[in-house]
Design a protein around this motif. Structure first.
Motif, mmCIF file in Angstrom:
data_model
loop_
_atom_site.group_PDB
_atom_site.id
_atom_site.type_symbol
_atom_site.label_atom_id
_atom_site.label_comp_id
_atom_site.label_asym_id
_atom_site.label_seq_id
_atom_site.Cartn_x
_atom_site.Cartn_y
_atom_site.Cartn_z
ATOM 1 N N THR A 243 10.296 4.957 -2.465
ATOM 2 C CA THR A 243 10.337 3.676 -1.572
ATOM 3 C C THR A 243 11.437 3.178 -1.103
ATOM 4 O O THR A 243 12.848 3.639 -1.530
ATOM 5 N N ASP A 244 11.455 2.608 0.208
ATOM 6 C CA ASP A 244 12.628 2.200 0.845
ATOM 7 C C ASP A 244 12.608 0.581 0.509
ATOM 8 O O ASP A 244 13.414 -0.091 0.945
ATOM 9 N N GLY A 245 12.049 0.166 -0.298
ATOM 10 C CA GLY A 245 11.927 -1.250 -0.933
ATOM 11 C C GLY A 245 10.325 -1.645 -0.616
ATOM 12 O O GLY A 245 9.398 -0.925 -1.013
ATOM 13 N N PRO A 246 9.921 -2.883 -0.149
ATOM 14 C CA PRO A 246 8.728 -3.450 -0.092
ATOM 15 C C PRO A 246 8.000 -2.620 1.140
ATOM 16 O O PRO A 246 6.770 -2.804 1.200
ATOM 17 N N ASP A 247 8.629 -2.136 2.123
ATOM 18 C CA ASP A 247 7.885 -1.640 3.435
ATOM 19 C C ASP A 247 7.282 -0.222 3.404
ATOM 20 O O ASP A 247 6.090 -0.287 3.589
ATOM 21 N N THR A 248 7.799 0.566 2.588
ATOM 22 C CA THR A 248 7.306 2.187 2.601
ATOM 23 C C THR A 248 7.294 2.534 1.344
ATOM 24 O O THR A 248 8.247 2.651 0.482
ATOM 25 N N GLY B 9 -0.746 -0.896 -11.061
ATOM 26 C CA GLY B 9 0.462 -1.627 -11.453
ATOM 27 C C GLY B 9 1.670 -1.101 -10.652
ATOM 28 O O GLY B 9 2.648 -1.783 -11.211
ATOM 29 N N GLY B 10 1.721 -0.237 -9.689
ATOM 30 C CA GLY B 10 2.896 0.518 -9.249
ATOM 31 C C GLY B 10 3.588 -0.897 -8.598
ATOM 32 O O GLY B 10 4.999 -0.772 -8.939
ATOM 33 N N GLN B 11 3.241 -1.690 -7.733
ATOM 34 C CA GLN B 11 3.806 -2.931 -7.148
ATOM 35 C C GLN B 11 4.693 -3.739 -8.353
ATOM 36 O O GLN B 11 5.632 -3.902 -8.373
ATOM 37 N N SER B 12 3.727 -4.111 -9.417
ATOM 38 C CA SER B 12 4.217 -4.643 -10.483
ATOM 39 C C SER B 12 5.481 -4.086 -11.194
ATOM 40 O O SER B 12 6.488 -4.824 -11.534
ATOM 41 N N HIS C 228 1.026 -0.998 -0.033
ATOM 42 C CA HIS C 228 0.024 -0.129 -0.213
ATOM 43 C C HIS C 228 0.976 1.413 0.067
ATOM 44 O O HIS C 228 2.107 1.265 0.611
ATOM 45 N N SER C 229 0.416 2.319 -0.841
ATOM 46 C CA SER C 229 1.093 3.614 -0.541
ATOM 47 C C SER C 229 0.448 4.514 0.392
ATOM 48 O O SER C 229 -0.561 4.653 0.550
ATOM 49 N N THR C 230 1.304 5.385 0.780
ATOM 50 C CA THR C 230 0.842 6.490 1.640
ATOM 51 C C THR C 230 1.098 7.647 0.822
ATOM 52 O O THR C 230 2.134 8.026 0.343
ATOM 53 N N VAL C 231 -0.008 8.240 0.603
ATOM 54 C CA VAL C 231 0.095 9.480 -0.259
ATOM 55 C C VAL C 231 0.358 10.616 0.779
ATOM 56 O O VAL C 231 -0.358 10.834 1.797
ATOM 57 N N ILE C 232 1.368 11.516 0.303
ATOM 58 C CA ILE C 232 1.634 12.727 1.270
ATOM 59 C C ILE C 232 1.458 13.903 0.190
ATOM 60 O O ILE C 232 1.446 13.794 -1.141
#
Length: 185
Positions: A76-81, A92-95, A1-5
């Motif tokens: 991103t810092d990788g898969p976490d943030t 499709g962002g994760q893909s 999940h992404s956090t919108v800032i």
């Protein structure tokens, strides 16, 4: 999940958007690859700026209005943030990040929904078992990619192609590949 800032869209004409990606997506738009549905279009596209920064299409927007809409910057810092500046990224962002990680040297991706031509040699992988845009979808896409000249591609069955390339490619090679393998109409 992404956090919108807080943040502003990246203009489609920004020098951060590779000319090759802009040329290919503009071709797809002008040939009806991104069909409107309920005020938005389906599909996605992105470019990798560095290992942690990406520009990607914005979720639930009409890609036919890219000059008005722009792209969203992802850090991103990788898969976490996953931080998204000002808008949610396309599903499709994760893909996209998985494909870029698994295929070094390739930093642009285009995905739209259309049929594959019968004469195409692009490999077809099933999409049914995995949620669109999930980690499994990214792995499925990444594992299915096959080299064609200076780009890689895979077709998600009854869904559409993912075409991946380096920003320095001649965009006409990608456009010719699309025209030879997929029916945008």
């Amino acid at each position: 999940h992404s956090t919108v800032i807080a943040g502003d869209p990246i203009p489609w004409t920004s020098s951060d958007v590779p000319t090759s990606l802009r040329t290919v997506v503009d071709h797809c738009i002008s040939n009806n690859a991104y069909k409107p549905f309920n005020g938005a279009t389906v599909g996605h596209f992105a470019c990798k700026i560095n290992d942690n920064t990406f520009l990607t299409s914005i979720r639930k927007t009409d890609f036919n209005k890219l000059p008005e809409v722009g792209l969203v910057k992802i850090v991103t810092d990788g898969p976490d943030t996953v931080l998204a500046y000002g808008a949610k990224p396309s599903v499709g962002g994760q893909s996209q990040r998985i494909v870029f990680r698994d295929h070094p040297g390739l930093d642009c991706i285009v995905h739209f929904h259309c049929p594959i031509k019968e004469s195409s040699q692009v490999p077809i992988v099933s999409q049914r078992e995995v949620e669109c845009g999930s980690m499994q979808c990214g792995t499925n896409t990444s594992n299915g990619l096959k080299q064609f000249g200076n780009l890689k591609a895979v077709y998600l069955d009854r869904h559409g192609p993912n075409i991946v390339f380096n920003r320095n490619i001649n965009p006409q090679e990608v456009i010719d590949f699309i025209e030879n393998n997929f029916d945008l109409t």
